[in-house]
Scaffold this motif. Structure first.
Motif, PDB file in Angstrom:
ATOM      1  N   GLY A  80      -2.997  -4.182  -5.248  1.00 32.19           N
ATOM      2  CA  GLY A  80      -3.959  -4.099  -4.155  1.00 32.19           C
ATOM      3  C   GLY A  80      -3.509  -4.766  -2.863  1.00 32.19           C
ATOM      4  N   VAL A  81      -2.216  -4.933  -2.686  1.00 26.23           N
ATOM      5  CA  VAL A  81      -1.697  -5.519  -1.450  1.00 26.23           C
ATOM      6  C   VAL A  81      -1.810  -4.477  -0.349  1.00 26.23           C
ATOM      7  N   GLY A  82      -2.104  -4.889   0.868  1.00 25.51           N
ATOM      8  CA  GLY A  82      -2.195  -3.966   1.991  1.00 25.51           C
ATOM      9  C   GLY A  82      -0.852  -3.329   2.304  1.00 25.51           C
ATOM     10  N   PHE A  83      -0.887  -2.275   3.116  1.00 26.01           N
ATOM     11  CA  PHE A  83       0.336  -1.524   3.398  1.00 26.01           C
ATOM     12  C   PHE A  83       1.336  -2.350   4.199  1.00 26.01           C
ATOM     13  N   ILE A  84       0.888  -2.997   5.250  1.00 29.27           N
ATOM     14  CA  ILE A  84       1.822  -3.747   6.117  1.00 29.27           C
ATOM     15  C   ILE A  84       2.436  -4.931   5.372  1.00 29.27           C
ATOM     16  N   PRO A  85       1.640  -5.775   4.670  1.00 34.05           N
ATOM     17  CA  PRO A  85       2.289  -6.847   3.892  1.00 34.05           C
ATOM     18  C   PRO A  85       3.199  -6.297   2.795  1.00 34.05           C
ATOM     19  N   GLY A  86       2.802  -5.181   2.190  1.00 34.11           N
ATOM     20  CA  GLY A  86       3.638  -4.555   1.174  1.00 34.11           C
ATOM     21  C   GLY A  86       4.936  -4.024   1.751  1.00 34.11           C
ATOM     22  N   LEU A  87       4.870  -3.530   2.987  1.00 31.28           N
ATOM     23  CA  LEU A  87       6.069  -3.026   3.654  1.00 31.28           C
ATOM     24  C   LEU A  87       7.056  -4.161   3.909  1.00 31.28           C
ATOM     25  N   PHE A  88       6.551  -5.305   4.366  1.00 33.95           N
ATOM     26  CA  PHE A  88       7.432  -6.454   4.567  1.00 33.95           C
ATOM     27  C   PHE A  88       7.998  -6.958   3.238  1.00 33.95           C
ATOM     28  N   ALA A  89       7.171  -6.955   2.207  1.00 36.32           N
ATOM     29  CA  ALA A  89       7.648  -7.376   0.889  1.00 36.32           C
ATOM     30  C   ALA A  89       8.707  -6.402   0.366  1.00 36.32           C
ATOM     31  N   ALA A  90       8.525  -5.108   0.610  1.00 36.02           N
ATOM     32  CA  ALA A  90       9.516  -4.117   0.183  1.00 36.02           C
ATOM     33  C   ALA A  90      10.836  -4.323   0.914  1.00 36.02           C
ATOM     34  N   ALA A  91      10.770  -4.678   2.189  1.00 36.88           N
ATOM     35  CA  ALA A  91      11.990  -4.964   2.939  1.00 36.88           C
ATOM     36  C   ALA A  91      12.689  -6.193   2.377  1.00 36.88           C
TER      37      ALA A  91
END
Length: 115
Positions: A80-91
């Motif tokens: 349930g992490v938001g898209f933007i924090p998830g995007l940074f985590a994916a990077a």
């Protein structure tokens, strides 16, 4: 020379339009389409930089791309992490994997991939 400048300017305009479109279009289908186009364009630009400019075939390029996408999917859908924090985590996941792969790749010497 002029043809190259015109091509680069046209490509810049196309990229700018594709980045701006999701902010003004409310139809979710178009936003998804433009997002997919931008994601695959980023992958293609990175691959072209490695293979087209330097001439080195990169097998790890797709692994890093997939690891980042897989991390984003797991974080957003399962946790349930938001898209933007998830995007940074994916990077960050991609960068850590690249670092770990680099530790091994930089220690290799000799010719291991020869056609």
């Amino acid at each position: 020379m002029t043809r190259r400048i015109i091509g680069q300017a046209l490509m810049g305009i196309i990229i700018a339009v594709m980045i701006i479109v999701p902010f003004f279009v409310q139809d979710e289908q178009w936003v998804n389409l433009v997002s997919l186009i931008l994601i695959w364009a980023l992958f293609a630009i990175g691959f072209d930089l490695v293979f087209g400019v330097t001439g080195m075939l990169s097998f790890g390029h797709a692994a890093l791309f997939g690891a980042g996408g897989y991390a984003l999917t797991i974080l957003t859908l399962s946790y349930g992490v938001g898209f933007i924090p998830g995007l940074f985590a994916a990077a960050i996941v991609g960068a850590v994997l690249a670092y770990l792969m680099g530790l091994f790749a930089l220690r290799v010497s000799g010719l291991f991939l020869h056609c």
